[in-house]
Design a protein around this motif. Sequence first.
Motif, short mmCIF file in Angstrom:
data_model
loop_
_atom_site.label_atom_id
_atom_site.label_comp_id
_atom_site.label_asym_id
_atom_site.label_seq_id
_atom_site.Cartn_x
_atom_site.Cartn_y
_atom_site.Cartn_z
N HIS A 130 7.16 -5.77 3.24
CA HIS A 130 6.25 -6.54 4.09
C HIS A 130 5.71 -5.73 5.28
CE1 HIS A 130 6.56 -10.44 2.09
NE2 HIS A 130 7.76 -10.01 1.74
N ASP A 131 5.82 -4.42 5.22
CA ASP A 131 5.20 -3.50 6.19
C ASP A 131 5.79 -3.58 7.60
OD1 ASP A 131 3.50 -2.96 4.02
OD2 ASP A 131 1.89 -4.21 4.79
N HIS A 132 7.03 -3.98 7.74
CA HIS A 132 7.68 -4.02 9.04
C HIS A 132 8.53 -2.76 9.21
CE1 HIS A 132 6.15 -8.00 9.51
NE2 HIS A 132 6.74 -8.40 8.41
N PHE A 133 7.85 -1.66 9.48
CA PHE A 133 8.48 -0.34 9.48
C PHE A 133 9.51 -0.17 10.59
CE2 PHE A 133 4.42 1.34 7.37
CZ PHE A 133 4.90 1.00 6.12
N GLU A 134 9.21 -0.66 11.78
CA GLU A 134 10.17 -0.48 12.88
C GLU A 134 11.49 -1.18 12.57
OE1 GLU A 134 8.74 -1.19 16.86
OE2 GLU A 134 6.81 -0.28 16.38
N ASN A 135 11.41 -2.39 12.03
CA ASN A 135 12.62 -3.13 11.68
C ASN A 135 13.39 -2.40 10.57
OD1 ASN A 135 10.39 -5.08 12.56
ND2 ASN A 135 12.26 -6.26 12.91
N ALA A 136 12.67 -1.97 9.55
CA ALA A 136 13.31 -1.26 8.44
C ALA A 136 13.92 0.06 8.91
CB ALA A 136 12.31 -1.02 7.32
N GLU A 177 0.85 -1.18 0.00
CA GLU A 177 0.00 0.00 0.00
C GLU A 177 0.89 1.23 0.00
OE1 GLU A 177 -3.28 0.02 -0.15
OE2 GLU A 177 -3.54 -2.14 0.07
N LEU A 178 0.33 2.38 -0.38
CA LEU A 178 1.07 3.63 -0.27
C LEU A 178 1.28 3.99 1.19
CD1 LEU A 178 -0.55 5.79 -3.08
CD2 LEU A 178 1.58 4.48 -3.17
N GLY A 179 0.32 3.61 2.01
CA GLY A 179 0.41 3.87 3.44
C GLY A 179 0.94 2.66 4.18
N PRO A 180 0.74 2.64 5.48
CA PRO A 180 1.36 1.61 6.30
C PRO A 180 0.72 0.23 6.24
CG PRO A 180 0.09 3.10 7.66
CD PRO A 180 0.07 3.66 6.27
N GLY A 181 -0.45 0.09 5.66
CA GLY A 181 -1.10 -1.21 5.69
C GLY A 181 -2.09 -1.22 6.85
N PRO A 182 -2.46 -2.35 7.40
CA PRO A 182 -2.00 -3.68 7.08
C PRO A 182 -2.63 -4.20 5.80
CG PRO A 182 -3.71 -3.81 8.73
CD PRO A 182 -3.48 -2.35 8.43
N ARG A 183 -2.03 -5.23 5.27
CA ARG A 183 -2.56 -5.86 4.06
C ARG A 183 -2.31 -7.36 4.14
NH1 ARG A 183 1.98 -6.43 0.29
NH2 ARG A 183 3.73 -5.50 1.38
N PRO A 184 -3.12 -8.12 3.44
CA PRO A 184 -2.92 -9.57 3.46
C PRO A 184 -1.69 -9.95 2.63
CG PRO A 184 -4.70 -8.98 1.96
CD PRO A 184 -4.28 -7.72 2.65
#
Length: 182
Positions: free
Chosen positions: A60-66, A18-25
Amino acid sequence: MPVVLQDLLNLLSPPVPELGPGPRPGVLGVDKLDVQLRKALAGVPFSTQQPIRATVYLWHDHFENAHSIAQGIETADGSYLHGILHRREPDYPNARYWFHRVGNHPCFIPLAEKAAALLSTPTASQLQKRLVPGGKWDPVAFIEACEAASKADPEVDLLREIQAAELRVLLERFVPGRSPFQ
């Protein structure tokens, strides 16, 4: 064991972020990603592994890790990853800050080509003029387009495809032993 680009690109498989944070399947958890990355990156220097990990985590939407990885990469590549992360949060002013730190990144050339191809339809010509003026990628214009888009906007799917291309281009750049844009 050499890094195989296709193994890494397989980790960036649909659905596109997504353009934003998600979540998404369809996203993989950090533990599962780490197992696959550990195999794919065996023997690769830690400094090379880090931008690859950050790119896969962003997909994969793992922003803190990235984010924790991007903060430790004090190069244009780290700023690029940081900019994408903040664009997706969304924290558009912070994304602009990081993209101004990027400068003229080598990924902009192949990204401009890929974006122009995605935007080659008559209905997308205005967006193409904004994002790829004179054939050059404009990352700030992309931030502005993402900021202006709503989920119902017909341009959202195109913007998501461009963002996916952006992450794939970055991943290709980071694979050791390859010309960055073969």
